[in-house]
Design a protein around this motif. Structure first.
Motif, short mmCIF file in Angstrom:
data_model
loop_
_atom_site.label_atom_id
_atom_site.label_comp_id
_atom_site.label_asym_id
_atom_site.label_seq_id
_atom_site.Cartn_x
_atom_site.Cartn_y
_atom_site.Cartn_z
N SER A 1 0.81 -1.22 0.00
CA SER A 1 0.00 0.00 0.00
C SER A 1 0.84 1.26 0.00
O SER A 1 0.30 2.37 -0.01
N ASN A 2 2.17 1.09 0.05
CA ASN A 2 3.09 2.23 0.05
C ASN A 2 2.78 3.18 1.22
O ASN A 2 2.74 4.38 1.06
N VAL A 3 2.61 2.59 2.40
CA VAL A 3 2.28 3.37 3.59
C VAL A 3 3.49 3.37 4.53
O VAL A 3 4.00 2.30 4.90
N ASN A 4 3.96 4.57 4.89
CA ASN A 4 5.04 4.78 5.87
C ASN A 4 6.40 4.22 5.42
O ASN A 4 7.31 4.07 6.25
N ILE A 5 6.57 3.92 4.16
CA ILE A 5 7.87 3.41 3.69
C ILE A 5 8.92 4.51 3.81
O ILE A 5 10.00 4.32 4.38
N SER B 1 -4.61 7.36 1.54
CA SER B 1 -5.79 7.17 0.69
C SER B 1 -6.33 8.50 0.21
O SER B 1 -6.73 8.65 -0.96
N GLN B 2 -6.35 9.48 1.11
CA GLN B 2 -6.83 10.81 0.73
C GLN B 2 -5.92 11.44 -0.31
O GLN B 2 -6.38 12.07 -1.27
N GLN B 3 -4.64 11.27 -0.13
CA GLN B 3 -3.67 11.83 -1.07
C GLN B 3 -3.81 11.17 -2.44
O GLN B 3 -3.80 11.84 -3.48
N ILE B 4 -3.97 9.84 -2.42
CA ILE B 4 -4.12 9.11 -3.68
C ILE B 4 -5.43 9.50 -4.37
O ILE B 4 -5.48 9.70 -5.59
N GLN C 1 2.40 13.35 -13.13
CA GLN C 1 3.60 13.00 -12.36
C GLN C 1 3.26 12.60 -10.93
O GLN C 1 3.78 11.59 -10.41
N ASP C 2 2.36 13.35 -10.29
CA ASP C 2 1.99 13.05 -8.90
C ASP C 2 1.31 11.69 -8.80
O ASP C 2 1.59 10.91 -7.87
N TYR C 3 0.42 11.39 -9.73
CA TYR C 3 -0.30 10.13 -9.63
C TYR C 3 0.63 8.95 -9.92
O TYR C 3 0.55 7.91 -9.26
N VAL C 4 1.48 9.10 -10.92
CA VAL C 4 2.43 8.01 -11.22
C VAL C 4 3.36 7.78 -10.03
O VAL C 4 3.69 6.63 -9.70
N TYR C 5 3.77 8.85 -9.35
CA TYR C 5 4.64 8.70 -8.18
C TYR C 5 3.95 7.90 -7.09
O TYR C 5 4.56 7.04 -6.43
N LEU C 6 2.63 8.15 -6.90
CA LEU C 6 1.91 7.48 -5.82
C LEU C 6 1.44 6.08 -6.21
O LEU C 6 1.48 5.16 -5.39
N GLU C 7 0.99 5.90 -7.45
CA GLU C 7 0.35 4.65 -7.82
C GLU C 7 1.08 3.87 -8.92
O GLU C 7 0.77 2.70 -9.15
#
Length: 701
Positions: free
Chosen positions: A112-116, A147-150, A186-192
């Motif tokens: 989930s890419n959380v707190n990495i 989740s909110q950021q994504i 760019q932001d979405y690709v970075y997150l997901e």
């Protein structure tokens, strides 16, 4: 001093997108296994693993910690796979960290890419004390923020895609290249990651395609009822056919390909036909879908209802014709209860029946009036004893009504007493003043018809015109009306005056004539634009046109002028000699337009029975040069017309009737269905007859 680890021949890899894809990225090996270490991330898997005991793992981690602690390097405990974490395992891991000098614990989930990033930044802060202390966020709180950021990034990315991608045929490679520099992308690709970005793009394209197909489907279904109406409008042809047989019937119709197209591949929405915007024909395999079948059933139902409504109309008309209660003039409110039943109300609105009833009433009233008129003729002796002014007294009207009262034709107009009395008065007036105007059959009076027929074939100058023409024996003056629109009349008048002498004299065949011109360009019903004035008696009219509009103006003006003098004893304008001339617009060399105007002018000239001059053949070229020979030809024609009128008016006399070879006496009844034209036209078409100046207006020689 830096801690050195020895792990020779071990593989290290760098994955910037997703774990588990080691083979897709650059690979490096550590030959001697020596590596400088500044801190440690001590990972504990808190998920429920297969064939794995968490207590054993915790014991192993405890031993590992004891070894690492000897290095005096910062240590951060990282709980992994918290997205599948077991609450007891997480609690025990926190207890372990508290027991070891209060180690900092970061709850993470790589999937989930959380707190990495938090895990590494926490360790960096412990290594470099100059950095600010990092706030450690529990997993579920971090997951919520993540989740909110994504979600926010996804919304922005989807907005970007919807703004850029308007066509369902766009490709990912082309669109991603366009979006490369956009922060939303760019932001979405970075997150997901790129794969999820591509997935959202494909979903958007699929949605566009489905919307496009749905629009096309709605368009086809909207046209389908029209195709049914055009190809299978007959209920008897399709009433008992199955859908399959109807499809075969449609294919055999001559206009089938006008409405439908048969595709080689089906279904239609999976073919390239959906993108053929120029071809709006309906794919024939659409007929196999449920909506199309429903429309066909609706078409059948519509035809059946129309037949039923037509049957109701016929039944209602039959009721009207056979019912003894329906008499002339009876209001609908009184008749409704006698002729309406429940079936009528089921199929048609009352307004439809009222319209049919109104038309039926009109027919029976006209018939009743005709029969009543016959009744009055049969009782003509009732009207012989009236005063000469034909105004009967109340007593006489009472006697007339008493005598006629027992007649059924009199009773038929019981609901229309005012109209019945008016017919009696009109008949009385006709008996004592029998004219075309008082004729009961007016305007279909035979006298009016014969007069109109003869006058349309002759030139009949009035007595006043005869005197004027006879007194003008020298014929040295020509009064010419020039009719034209938008400056045509004034310009030609100026051109003709330029050819005259200083005192407006014009030479024709060596003789001098006084020429008076009256250009008219407005409404001829106005006195200022009248053809004839107290001081101007026209001998002819020169009609100019250079377009459809100006030709229409000429025709309307001639008709208005003739209408204004119709019915007068001295109707000189009805037989005024006309010459129609087409003049070219300046610079107009369009042969096709000129040819069309010439054809229209010839047709109008034939209708008005006047001369038509073709400027192209005569070289009159209006707006460039006025051909003097052409003007002389027009004026000479007017002089000939004047001479002929004088000849006709001076030679016709009573003695001509004694010299005729054939006399015809014709008696026709007004209202007779036999047409007087069938008798008169063969005679009037002869070239040897002329109007008689004696007797009534219907006499010819």
């Amino acid at each position: 001093a830096a801690t050195k680890l020895a792990s020779a021949e071990k593989l290290m890899y760098f994955c910037t997108d997703q774990l588990g894809l080691e083979q897709d990225f650059e690979q490096k090996q550590m030959p001697d296994g020596k590596l400088l270490v500044d801190g440690f991330l001590l990972c504990i898997d808190v998920s429920r693993g297969m064939n794995r005991n968490f207590d054993d793992q915790l014991k192993f981690v405890s031993n590992l910690y004891n070894q690492l602690a000897k290095t005096k390097k910062p240590i951060v405990v990282v709980l992994t796979k918290c997205d599948e974490g077991v609450e007891r395992y997480i609690r025990d891991a926190h207890t372990f960290a508290l027991s070891k000098k209060n180690l900092q614990v970061v709850e993470t989930s790589a999937r989930s890419n959380v707190n990495i990033d938090l895990a590494f930044s926490t360790l960096v802060q412990l290594v470099d004390k100059s950095r600010g202390k990092t706030k450690i966020i529990p997993y579920f709180e971090a997951l919520k923020q993540q989740s909110q950021q994504i979600a926010a990034a996804k919304d922005k990315y989807e907005w970007l895609v919807s703004r850029i991608v308007k066509n369902h045929n766009e490709t990912w490679s082309n669109v991603s290249r366009k979006m490369q520099s956009s922060s939303e992308y760019q932001d979405y690709v970075y997150l997901e990651g790129t794969q999820k970005a591509k997935k959202l793009f494909l979903q958007h394209v699929h949605r566009l395609k489905q919307e496009h197909i749905e629009r096309r489907r709605k368009m086809y279904l909207a046209v389908l009822p029209q195709a049914f109406d055009a190809l299978i409008p007959d209920l008897d042809e399709i009433d008992h056919l199955s859908c399959m047989k109807v499809e075969k019937l449609l294919e055999n119709k001559p206009d089938f390909l006008k409405w439908f197209i048969v595709l080689e591949e089906t279904p239609w929405d999976a073919t390239s036909h959906i993108d053929n915007m120029e071809n709006e024909r309906i794919p024939f395999d659409l007929m196999e879908t449920q909506p199309a079948e429903q429309l066909y059933e609706a078409h059948l139902e519509k035809l059946r209802n129309e037949r039923k409504r037509a049957e109701m109309r016929r039944a209602f008309k039959e009721n009207l014709e056979t019912s003894p209660f329906i008499t002339p003039g009876k209001p609908w409110e009184e008749a409704r209860s006698f002729i309406m039943n429940e079936d009528f109300y089921l199929w048609l609105e009352e307004s439809v029946y009222m319209d049919i009833y109104s038309k039926h009433q009109k027919q029976i009233i006209e018939k009743a009036k005709e029969e009543f008129q016959e009744l009055l003729l049969e009782y003509s002796e009732l009207f012989y004893e009236l005063e000469l002014d034909a105004k009967p007294s109340k007593e006489k009207m009472g006697v007339i009504q008493d005598v006629l009262g027992e007649e059924q034709r009199f009773k038929a107009l019981q609901k229309l007493q005012a109209e019945r009395d008016a017919l009696i008065l009109k008949h009385i007036h006709f008996v004592y003043h029998p004219t075309k105007e008082t004729c009961p059959s007016c305007p279909a009076c035979v006298d009016s018809r014969i007069e109109h027929l003869i006058s349309s074939r002759f030139i009949r100058p009035s007595e006043r015109n005869q005197k004027n023409l006879l007194s003008d024996s020298s014929i040295d003056r020509i009064n010419l009306v020039i009719l034209g629109k938008d400056g045509l009349a004034r310009e030609l008048a100026n051109e003709i005056r330029a050819l005259c002498t200083n005192d407006d004299k014009y030479v024709i065949e060596g003789k001098m004539y006084e020429l008076s011109l009256r250009p008219i360009e407005g409404n001829v019903r106005l006195p200022v634009n009248a053809f004839q004035t107290p001081t101007f008696q026209p001998h002819g009219c020169l009609c100019l046109y250079n377009s459809k509009e100006s030709l229409s103006y000429v025709v309307e003006s001639i008709e208005k002028s003739r209408e204004s003098t119709m019915g007068r004893r001295e109707n000189h304008l009805a037989h005024l000699p006309l010459t129609l001339v087409l003049v070219n617009k300046r610079g107009d060399a369009s042969g096709e337009t000129l040819h069309s105007l010439i054809q229209q002018g010839q047709q109008i000239a034939s209708k008005l029975q006047c001369v038509f001059l073709d400027p192209a053949s005569a070289g009159i070229g209006y707006g460039r040069n006025i051909n003097e020979k052409q003007i002389s030809q027009v004026l000479k024609g007017l002089l000939d017309s004047k001479r002929n009128l004088n000849l006709v008016s001076s030679t016709a006399s009573i003695k001509d009737l004694a010299d005729v070879d054939l006399r015809i006496v014709m008696c026709l009844m007004c209202g007779d269905p036999f047409n007087a034209d069938d008798i008169l036209l063969p005679i009037l078409q002869s070239q040897t007859y002329r109007p008689s100046q004696c007797g009534n207006s219907s006499s010819v020689l």
